[in-house]
Scaffold this motif. Structure first.
Motif, PDB file in Angstrom:
ATOM      1  N   MET A   1     -23.890   3.644 -44.517  1.00 46.30           N
ATOM      2  CA  MET A   1     -23.090   4.388 -45.486  1.00 46.30           C
ATOM      3  C   MET A   1     -23.920   4.721 -46.724  1.00 46.30           C
ATOM      4  O   MET A   1     -23.819   5.830 -47.262  1.00 46.30           O
TER       5      MET A   1
ATOM      6  N   ALA B   1     -13.219   8.210 -34.919  1.00 46.37           N
ATOM      7  CA  ALA B   1     -12.826   7.520 -36.146  1.00 46.37           C
ATOM      8  C   ALA B   1     -11.334   7.194 -36.140  1.00 46.37           C
ATOM      9  O   ALA B   1     -10.918   6.095 -36.531  1.00 46.37           O
TER      10      ALA B   1
ATOM     11  N   SER C   1     -20.405  11.960 -40.903  1.00 44.37           N
ATOM     12  CA  SER C   1     -19.509  12.964 -41.492  1.00 44.37           C
ATOM     13  C   SER C   1     -19.923  13.307 -42.914  1.00 44.37           C
ATOM     14  O   SER C   1     -19.944  14.483 -43.299  1.00 44.37           O
ATOM     15  N   VAL C   2     -20.256  12.282 -43.699  1.00 47.45           N
ATOM     16  CA  VAL C   2     -20.645  12.508 -45.100  1.00 47.45           C
ATOM     17  C   VAL C   2     -21.868  13.417 -45.182  1.00 47.45           C
ATOM     18  O   VAL C   2     -21.938  14.322 -46.012  1.00 47.45           O
TER      19      VAL C   2
ATOM     20  N   GLY D   1     -13.118   6.571 -41.127  1.00 49.18           N
ATOM     21  CA  GLY D   1     -14.303   5.727 -40.977  1.00 49.18           C
ATOM     22  C   GLY D   1     -14.441   4.714 -42.095  1.00 49.18           C
ATOM     23  O   GLY D   1     -14.787   3.550 -41.857  1.00 49.18           O
ATOM     24  N   VAL D   2     -14.161   5.137 -43.324  1.00 51.58           N
ATOM     25  CA  VAL D   2     -14.225   4.210 -44.461  1.00 51.58           C
ATOM     26  C   VAL D   2     -13.190   3.103 -44.287  1.00 51.58           C
ATOM     27  O   VAL D   2     -13.462   1.926 -44.559  1.00 51.58           O
TER      28      VAL D   2
ATOM     29  N   SER E   1     -18.598   2.753 -39.715  1.00 52.62           N
ATOM     30  CA  SER E   1     -19.595   3.134 -40.728  1.00 52.62           C
ATOM     31  C   SER E   1     -20.478   4.264 -40.200  1.00 52.62           C
ATOM     32  O   SER E   1     -20.892   5.144 -40.946  1.00 52.62           O
TER      33      SER E   1
ATOM     34  N   THR F   1     -14.203  10.964 -42.177  1.00 50.42           N
ATOM     35  CA  THR F   1     -14.744  10.181 -43.291  1.00 50.42           C
ATOM     36  C   THR F   1     -13.711   9.181 -43.791  1.00 50.42           C
ATOM     37  O   THR F   1     -13.997   7.990 -43.978  1.00 50.42           O
TER      38      THR F   1
ATOM     39  N   THR G   1     -18.528   7.470 -40.549  1.00 55.60           N
ATOM     40  CA  THR G   1     -18.501   7.868 -41.961  1.00 55.60           C
ATOM     41  C   THR G   1     -19.829   8.483 -42.368  1.00 55.60           C
ATOM     42  O   THR G   1     -19.873   9.545 -42.993  1.00 55.60           O
TER      43      THR G   1
END
Lengths: 213, 197
Positions: free
Chosen positions: B73, A50, A185-186, A101-102, A179, A98, A182
């Protein structure tokens, strides 16, 4: 050579096994083991990926002190790990991944100071989380040295590769990869928050970040 | 059979043996493998993910890259709900419906504004993410598992996009819309129980 001999030779060759030409050298093995270690730990890999995408997308020159900040973080982290401090840093790394990545997925650059801070935190976390079990003495420090060089190399070279990619479809792939980082990780962070993931136990959470309190 | 033929046959048979897996998957490799295989082991996931890529390619820019970026996402959000244990009713119905709706969008050549397409895709992403997320706590390595299924999902999108690029040709447009019809029909079959996954 007759056809019979050739057939026998080919069949014998098919039964051959790997030839290990080099004996193991503890120091060399430890160093290279450490060099690739960041790629073998999922949390380290996601964070490095990331951050590489983020730095490359933004441009290394415009990222300011991000790479030096990473180095500044990882060196003391590795030294501390060498002297026995081994907190669980996966959650911190996933948080950094995160954020990065965002930024990559949305193509919205993070402020330089925040990016540098994130790199420093990631570097320290990778350093602290890289100490191998059951290894001591010269092999331990060789491993940690290799880890430091490896992490810096993967980060800076990964960012450089992303930066030189100019084609539109490659830039889109970079955002898609952001993405993915992210999303991965989320999900694991959610698991940690719920409290079912063994990565982070209360007594191992890094003091400056404790999301459970 | 002559001796050299026998030797070659025996040699070829020896080459064709596979590795003996004495232990079930565990650790990082096991986690990644189970995560990667999770979307691929269900036809409902496969057809819906391919449909997302297909519809994105059909809609053209910027949908062709917005949808594959938004989907993972939002899927992660759905996965997080699954991880928390909160129950979403009708998940399998939602997944089957995603194939029906997305396939129909392609078949009927529906071209809504990008934000509408993103909302439709995002709504279904929650169901898909939830289905993956409920398995996460049991995974051998959750990080590797989540990486695995996110990458597998992305690759399915890519497959859909690759096929969807055929729309630049008149025959390709027909092929893509036919594919959309097939996806929608498969979704209906799943919904009414003609096919089980």
């Amino acid at each position: 050579m007759s056809r019979r001999s050739a057939a026998l030779l080919i069949s014998l060759l098919m039964f051959s096994i790997d030839a290990s030409a080099h004996g193991s050298s503890k120091s060399l093995g430890s160093f290279f083991g450490g060099f690739v270690h960041p790629l073998l730990e999922p949390a380290h890999l996601i964070a490095l990926l990331a951050l590489s995408l983020c730095l490359g997308q933004r441009g290394l020159a415009s990222s300011g002190m991000s790479v030096p900040a990473f180095i500044t973080g990882i060196v003391p982290g590795l030294v501390a790990a060498g002297f026995g401090w081994r907190p669980d840093t996966d959650v911190v790394l996933l948080g950094v991944a995160t954020l990065a990545g965002v930024s990559v997925a949305s193509a919205a650059p993070i402020p330089r100071s925040v990016l540098a801070a994130g790199c420093a935190v990631a570097g320290a976390s990778i350093g602290l989380g890289s100490s191998p079990d059951l290894v001591t003495g010269g092999a331990l420090w060789a491993t940690l040295f290799g880890t430091g060089l490896g992490a810096i190399a993967w980060l800076s070279n990964g960012a450089a590769l992303v930066q030189v990619a100019k084609r539109p479809w490659v830039k889109i792939l970079v955002r898609v990869a952001g993405s993915w980082a992210t999303a991965s990780s989320v999900l694991v962070l959610a698991l940690w928050i719920v409290g079912t993931h063994p990565v982070s136990k209360p007594d191992q959470v890094t003091n400056f970040i404790d999301l459970r309190r | 059979m002559r001796i050299e033929h026998k030797t070659v046959v025996v040699g070829a048979l020896a080459l064709s043996t596979g590795a003996a897996f004495a232990h079930e998957g565990s650790g990082v490799a096991g986690g990644f493998t189970s995560g990667f295989l999770h979307p691929i082991n269900g036809w409902d996931h496969i057809i819906a993910m391919v449909a997302v890529g297909l519809w994105g390619a059909f809609l053209g820019r910027p949908a062709i890259w917005v949808l594959p970026i938004v989907f993972p996402m939002v899927m992660a959000f759905g996965g997080a709900i699954g991880v928390t244990g909160f129950h979403i009713p009708g998940v399998e119905t939602g997944i089957a419906l995603s194939a029906v709706v997305l396939g129909a969008m392609i078949a009927l050549a529906v071209r809504p504004p990008i934000w509408v397409a993103a909302v439709i895709v995002g709504s279904f992403a929650i169901f898909h993410g939830y289905a993956h997320g409920v398995e996460l706590p049991q995974a051998a390595d959750p990080i590797a598992y989540s990486l695995g299924f996110v990458i597998a999902t992305g690759l399915l999108h890519l497959a859909g996009i690759a096929f969807g690029l055929l729309v630049r040709w008149p025959a390709g447009k027909v092929a893509v819309r036919a594919c959309g019809t097939a996806i929608s029909a498969a979704g209906v079959a799943l919904l009414i129980g003609w096919v089980h996954v």
